[in-house]
Write a protein that holds these residues in place. Structure first.
Motif, PDB file in Angstrom:
ATOM      1  N   LEU A 108      20.994  14.944 -13.615  1.00 40.50           N
ATOM      2  CA  LEU A 108      19.612  14.523 -13.824  1.00 40.50           C
ATOM      3  C   LEU A 108      18.589  15.348 -13.056  1.00 40.50           C
ATOM      4  N   CYS A 109      19.034  16.240 -12.198  1.00 38.14           N
ATOM      5  CA  CYS A 109      18.102  16.913 -11.288  1.00 38.14           C
ATOM      6  C   CYS A 109      17.026  17.722 -12.006  1.00 38.14           C
ATOM      7  N   ASN A 110      17.259  18.125 -13.255  1.00 35.34           N
ATOM      8  CA  ASN A 110      16.250  18.874 -14.001  1.00 35.34           C
ATOM      9  C   ASN A 110      15.532  18.041 -15.058  1.00 35.34           C
ATOM     10  N   THR A 111      15.811  16.743 -15.099  1.00 31.99           N
ATOM     11  CA  THR A 111      15.158  15.851 -16.049  1.00 31.99           C
ATOM     12  C   THR A 111      13.714  15.628 -15.615  1.00 31.99           C
ATOM     13  N   PRO A 112      12.756  15.797 -16.526  1.00 32.81           N
ATOM     14  CA  PRO A 112      11.363  15.519 -16.145  1.00 32.81           C
ATOM     15  C   PRO A 112      11.205  14.050 -15.741  1.00 32.81           C
ATOM     16  N   VAL A 113      10.540  13.832 -14.608  1.00 30.59           N
ATOM     17  CA  VAL A 113      10.269  12.482 -14.122  1.00 30.59           C
ATOM     18  C   VAL A 113       8.750  12.362 -13.972  1.00 30.59           C
ATOM     19  N   VAL A 114       8.182  11.438 -14.739  1.00 27.68           N
ATOM     20  CA  VAL A 114       6.736  11.266 -14.779  1.00 27.68           C
ATOM     21  C   VAL A 114       6.374   9.947 -14.106  1.00 27.68           C
ATOM     22  N   ALA A 115       5.473  10.023 -13.158  1.00 26.59           N
ATOM     23  CA  ALA A 115       4.990   8.810 -12.494  1.00 26.59           C
ATOM     24  C   ALA A 115       4.034   8.103 -13.446  1.00 26.59           C
ATOM     25  N   LEU A 116       4.287   6.845 -13.651  1.00 26.45           N
ATOM     26  CA  LEU A 116       3.430   5.987 -14.468  1.00 26.45           C
ATOM     27  C   LEU A 116       2.829   5.001 -13.478  1.00 26.45           C
ATOM     28  N   THR A 117       1.572   5.242 -13.074  1.00 29.23           N
ATOM     29  CA  THR A 117       1.095   4.560 -11.882  1.00 29.23           C
ATOM     30  C   THR A 117      -0.395   4.256 -11.876  1.00 29.23           C
ATOM     31  N   ALA A 118      -0.731   3.217 -11.159  1.00 30.04           N
ATOM     32  CA  ALA A 118      -2.133   2.883 -10.915  1.00 30.04           C
ATOM     33  C   ALA A 118      -2.681   3.709  -9.759  1.00 30.04           C
ATOM     34  N   HIS A 119      -1.827   4.478  -9.103  1.00 30.95           N
ATOM     35  CA  HIS A 119      -2.257   5.351  -8.005  1.00 30.95           C
ATOM     36  C   HIS A 119      -2.953   6.572  -8.601  1.00 30.95           C
ATOM     37  N   ALA A 120      -4.222   6.426  -8.882  1.00 34.11           N
ATOM     38  CA  ALA A 120      -4.971   7.508  -9.525  1.00 34.11           C
ATOM     39  C   ALA A 120      -6.225   7.858  -8.730  1.00 34.11           C
ATOM     40  N   MET A 121      -6.171   7.621  -7.447  1.00 32.00           N
ATOM     41  CA  MET A 121      -7.296   7.943  -6.575  1.00 32.00           C
ATOM     42  C   MET A 121      -7.231   9.419  -6.196  1.00 32.00           C
ATOM     43  N   SER A 122      -8.302   9.887  -5.609  1.00 34.59           N
ATOM     44  CA  SER A 122      -8.359  11.266  -5.161  1.00 34.59           C
ATOM     45  C   SER A 122      -7.190  11.553  -4.209  1.00 34.59           C
ATOM     46  N   GLY A 123      -6.461  12.585  -4.486  1.00 32.27           N
ATOM     47  CA  GLY A 123      -5.327  12.968  -3.657  1.00 32.27           C
ATOM     48  C   GLY A 123      -3.995  12.409  -4.124  1.00 32.27           C
ATOM     49  N   ASP A 124      -4.014  11.349  -4.935  1.00 35.81           N
ATOM     50  CA  ASP A 124      -2.756  10.759  -5.396  1.00 35.81           C
ATOM     51  C   ASP A 124      -1.971  11.715  -6.291  1.00 35.81           C
ATOM     52  N   MET A 125      -2.668  12.414  -7.202  1.00 39.42           N
ATOM     53  CA  MET A 125      -1.962  13.335  -8.085  1.00 39.42           C
ATOM     54  C   MET A 125      -1.244  14.410  -7.277  1.00 39.42           C
ATOM     55  N   GLU A 126      -1.919  14.954  -6.288  1.00 38.99           N
ATOM     56  CA  GLU A 126      -1.313  15.992  -5.457  1.00 38.99           C
ATOM     57  C   GLU A 126      -0.086  15.456  -4.733  1.00 38.99           C
ATOM     58  N   LYS A 127      -0.197  14.244  -4.185  1.00 32.81           N
ATOM     59  CA  LYS A 127       0.926  13.634  -3.476  1.00 32.81           C
ATOM     60  C   LYS A 127       2.103  13.427  -4.425  1.00 32.81           C
ATOM     61  N   ILE A 128       1.821  12.964  -5.618  1.00 33.02           N
ATOM     62  CA  ILE A 128       2.865  12.724  -6.614  1.00 33.02           C
ATOM     63  C   ILE A 128       3.558  14.031  -6.999  1.00 33.02           C
ATOM     64  N   LEU A 129       2.779  15.066  -7.269  1.00 35.31           N
ATOM     65  CA  LEU A 129       3.371  16.353  -7.651  1.00 35.31           C
ATOM     66  C   LEU A 129       4.129  16.992  -6.496  1.00 35.31           C
ATOM     67  N   GLU A 130       3.601  16.885  -5.284  1.00 34.62           N
ATOM     68  CA  GLU A 130       4.290  17.427  -4.106  1.00 34.62           C
ATOM     69  C   GLU A 130       5.623  16.726  -3.866  1.00 34.62           C
ATOM     70  N   ALA A 131       5.710  15.460  -4.241  1.00 35.00           N
ATOM     71  CA  ALA A 131       6.956  14.702  -4.062  1.00 35.00           C
ATOM     72  C   ALA A 131       8.033  15.158  -5.042  1.00 35.00           C
ATOM     73  N   GLY A 132       7.637  15.875  -6.096  1.00 37.96           N
ATOM     74  CA  GLY A 132       8.621  16.380  -7.051  1.00 37.96           C
ATOM     75  C   GLY A 132       8.540  15.792  -8.448  1.00 37.96           C
ATOM     76  N   PHE A 133       7.558  14.913  -8.680  1.00 41.05           N
ATOM     77  CA  PHE A 133       7.362  14.405 -10.031  1.00 41.05           C
ATOM     78  C   PHE A 133       6.875  15.543 -10.923  1.00 41.05           C
ATOM     79  N   THR A 134       7.240  15.497 -12.183  1.00 36.47           N
ATOM     80  CA  THR A 134       6.786  16.495 -13.151  1.00 36.47           C
ATOM     81  C   THR A 134       5.291  16.336 -13.408  1.00 36.47           C
ATOM     82  N   GLY A 135       4.813  15.112 -13.369  1.00 33.82           N
ATOM     83  CA  GLY A 135       3.412  14.812 -13.600  1.00 33.82           C
ATOM     84  C   GLY A 135       3.199  13.323 -13.488  1.00 33.82           C
ATOM     85  N   TYR A 136       2.036  12.868 -13.946  1.00 32.18           N
ATOM     86  CA  TYR A 136       1.800  11.435 -13.903  1.00 32.18           C
ATOM     87  C   TYR A 136       0.881  11.005 -15.028  1.00 32.18           C
ATOM     88  N   ILE A 137       1.018   9.743 -15.384  1.00 32.37           N
ATOM     89  CA  ILE A 137       0.147   9.099 -16.350  1.00 32.37           C
ATOM     90  C   ILE A 137      -0.481   7.922 -15.605  1.00 32.37           C
TER      91      ILE A 137
END
Length: 120
Positions: A67-96
């Motif tokens: 599974l290590c190469n499976t895209p993992v997308v955060a589906l989250t209410a965490h959409a404040m300034s800086g949250d996207m960067e934190k999510i991507l830095e953690a290794g998520f492919t992206g977020y919705i």
């Protein structure tokens, strides 16, 4: 995977109506117990989950060779300034971001399947 049953059912129904095969889990522990027997094309993962948050679950996913190469997308209410960067830095492919536009949701998910890049 989302921690609210109604939201989980809504997202599943939308994706299934667009031809996706959907498997769900109500918490991180249940997800990890079933994921090694599945080979998903994409994982949608809520950040705030009972028993284990999305960041911890992501680290477990990345440790599974199949599974290590499976895209993992955060589906989250965490959409404040800086949250996207934190999510991507953690290794998520992206977020919705939630609340999700249910009309756009299938296309957002499909964009991660076709390109693997964020579609926020």
């Amino acid at each position: 995977m989302d921690d609210t049953e109604g939201i989980l059912m809504l997202f599943s129904a939308i994706l299934e109506a667009h031809g996706a095969e959907v498997t769900t889990a109500e918490d991180g522990k249940a997800f990890l117990e079933q994921i090694e027997n599945l080979f998903p094309d994409l994982i949608l993962l809520d950040i705030q989950m009972p028993k284990m948050d999305g960041y911890a679950i992501l680290q477990q996913i990345k440790a599974i060779p199949a599974l290590c190469n499976t895209p993992v997308v955060a589906l989250t209410a965490h959409a404040m300034s800086g949250d996207m960067e934190k999510i991507l830095e953690a290794g998520f492919t992206g977020y919705i971001a939630k609340p999700v536009d249910t009309r756009a949701f299938p296309d957002q998910v499909a964009s991660f399947l076709s390109s693997g890049t964020p579609s926020t």
